[in-house]
Write a protein that holds these residues in place. Structure first.
Motif, PDB file in Angstrom:
ATOM      1  N   TRP A  13       0.810  -1.218   0.000  1.00  0.00           N
ATOM      2  CA  TRP A  13       0.000   0.000   0.000  1.00  0.00           C
ATOM      3  C   TRP A  13       0.843   1.269   0.000  1.00  0.00           C
ATOM      4  O   TRP A  13       0.355   2.332  -0.397  1.00  0.00           O
ATOM      5  N   VAL A  16       1.132   2.585  -3.564  1.00  0.00           N
ATOM      6  CA  VAL A  16      -0.106   3.026  -4.207  1.00  0.00           C
ATOM      7  C   VAL A  16      -0.339   4.497  -3.886  1.00  0.00           C
ATOM      8  O   VAL A  16      -0.322   4.899  -2.728  1.00  0.00           O
ATOM      9  N   LYS A  18      -3.030   6.901  -3.698  1.00  0.00           N
ATOM     10  CA  LYS A  18      -4.487   7.081  -3.657  1.00  0.00           C
ATOM     11  C   LYS A  18      -4.775   8.570  -3.772  1.00  0.00           C
ATOM     12  O   LYS A  18      -4.568   9.326  -2.838  1.00  0.00           O
ATOM     13  N   GLU A  23     -10.910   8.707  -8.294  1.00  0.00           N
ATOM     14  CA  GLU A  23      -9.685   8.916  -9.072  1.00  0.00           C
ATOM     15  C   GLU A  23      -8.902   7.611  -9.185  1.00  0.00           C
ATOM     16  O   GLU A  23      -9.121   6.679  -8.414  1.00  0.00           O
ATOM     17  N   CYS A  24      -7.990   7.566 -10.135  1.00  0.00           N
ATOM     18  CA  CYS A  24      -7.106   6.408 -10.258  1.00  0.00           C
ATOM     19  C   CYS A  24      -6.169   6.341  -9.062  1.00  0.00           C
ATOM     20  O   CYS A  24      -5.703   7.370  -8.568  1.00  0.00           O
ATOM     21  N   TRP A  25      -5.901   5.122  -8.622  1.00  0.00           N
ATOM     22  CA  TRP A  25      -4.883   4.883  -7.615  1.00  0.00           C
ATOM     23  C   TRP A  25      -3.679   4.357  -8.371  1.00  0.00           C
ATOM     24  O   TRP A  25      -3.623   3.187  -8.733  1.00  0.00           O
ATOM     25  N   HIS A  55      -2.841  -4.860  -9.624  1.00  0.00           N
ATOM     26  CA  HIS A  55      -4.276  -4.574  -9.654  1.00  0.00           C
ATOM     27  C   HIS A  55      -5.099  -5.796  -9.247  1.00  0.00           C
ATOM     28  O   HIS A  55      -6.148  -5.665  -8.618  1.00  0.00           O
ATOM     29  N   TYR A  59      -7.644  -5.748  -5.985  1.00  0.00           N
ATOM     30  CA  TYR A  59      -9.047  -6.129  -6.156  1.00  0.00           C
ATOM     31  C   TYR A  59      -9.411  -7.243  -5.172  1.00  0.00           C
ATOM     32  O   TYR A  59     -10.427  -7.176  -4.482  1.00  0.00           O
ATOM     33  N   HIS A  74      -9.678  -2.707 -16.847  1.00  0.00           N
ATOM     34  CA  HIS A  74      -9.478  -1.364 -16.315  1.00  0.00           C
ATOM     35  C   HIS A  74     -10.470  -0.441 -17.030  1.00  0.00           C
ATOM     36  O   HIS A  74     -10.233  -0.024 -18.165  1.00  0.00           O
ATOM     37  N   CYS A  81      -3.410   1.688 -12.790  1.00  0.00           N
ATOM     38  CA  CYS A  81      -4.402   1.938 -11.748  1.00  0.00           C
ATOM     39  C   CYS A  81      -4.713   0.646 -10.985  1.00  0.00           C
ATOM     40  O   CYS A  81      -4.909  -0.409 -11.587  1.00  0.00           O
ATOM     41  N   ASN A  83      -7.144   0.908  -8.369  1.00  0.00           N
ATOM     42  CA  ASN A  83      -8.389   1.242  -7.681  1.00  0.00           C
ATOM     43  C   ASN A  83      -9.448   0.193  -8.038  1.00  0.00           C
ATOM     44  O   ASN A  83      -9.834   0.066  -9.203  1.00  0.00           O
ATOM     45  N   HIS A  86     -12.318   0.893 -10.337  1.00  0.00           N
ATOM     46  CA  HIS A  86     -12.025   1.021 -11.768  1.00  0.00           C
ATOM     47  C   HIS A  86     -11.773  -0.340 -12.428  1.00  0.00           C
ATOM     48  O   HIS A  86     -11.392  -0.393 -13.595  1.00  0.00           O
TER      49      HIS A  86
END
Length: 176
Positions: A13, A16, A18, A23-25, A55, A59, A74, A81, A83, A86
């Motif tokens: 993390w 990443v 954020k 928004e995209c991470w 990703h 998820y 995506h 990304c 997130n 997304h």
């Protein structure tokens, strides 16, 4: 997804960015290049001696298991990304058709290059096998019929039309 110890999870993390809700991470770790490109692709990290795709891990950590037979699309079109908002589980075919690669562009075509509609009985489908992949190609039957009518005896007219600057008058229905 490999079981990660708390130290690896917290390290994940930190990579990443954020940016905010909706928004995209963006993944700030290692990214493998996209196939046939030098552009950066999906984020990767190493866990327990195995390479994991960022990703997919995000998820599964935040949403749950990816259903069998599905891949993550995506929806933001940003390969970096992670997130989960997304990322949408879809079939591989759907994922390809949503993209911008040649198969998606060809599938989206509604007319041939001469303006004939690519629908119903005006389509000739051909199945091609390349190793482990199978593709279905579409071709315009109206163009095929016109091409056959241009050929004449033993393809003389066809050779003249395709191998020189000669354009036969019989090409009715085409602009070029």
């Amino acid at each position: 997804m490999p079981m990660l110890d708390e130290e690896t999870k917290s390290y994940f993390w930190t990579l990443v960015d954020k940016q905010g809700v909706g928004e995209c991470w963006n993944w700030n770790g290692k990214r493998m290049p996209l196939k046939n490109s030098k552009k950066p692709g999906y984020g990767t990290f190493s866990a327990n001696g195995k390479t994991c795709v960022a990703h997919r891990y995000a998820y599964q950590a935040l949403v749950g298991r990816i259903p069998d037979g599905l891949v993550l699309d995506h929806t933001c079109r940003n390969h970096g990304c992670v997130n989960p908002a997304h990322l949408e589980p879809v079939t591989n075919k759907e994922n390809i058709l949503r993209g911008t690669a040649p198969p998606a562009k060809n599938a989206a075509k509604t007319h041939c290059k001469h303006g004939h509609p690519l629908i119903g009985e005006n389509i000739k489908r051909r199945v091609r096998v390349f190793g482990n992949s199978v593709t279905i190609e579409r071709s315009c039957l109206a163009c095929r019929k016109l091409r056959k009518s241009w050929e004449g005896d033993k393809g003389k007219l066809r050779k003249a039309a395709y191998y020189s600057n000669f354009v036969p008058h019989e090409r009715v229905g085409h602009d070029k």
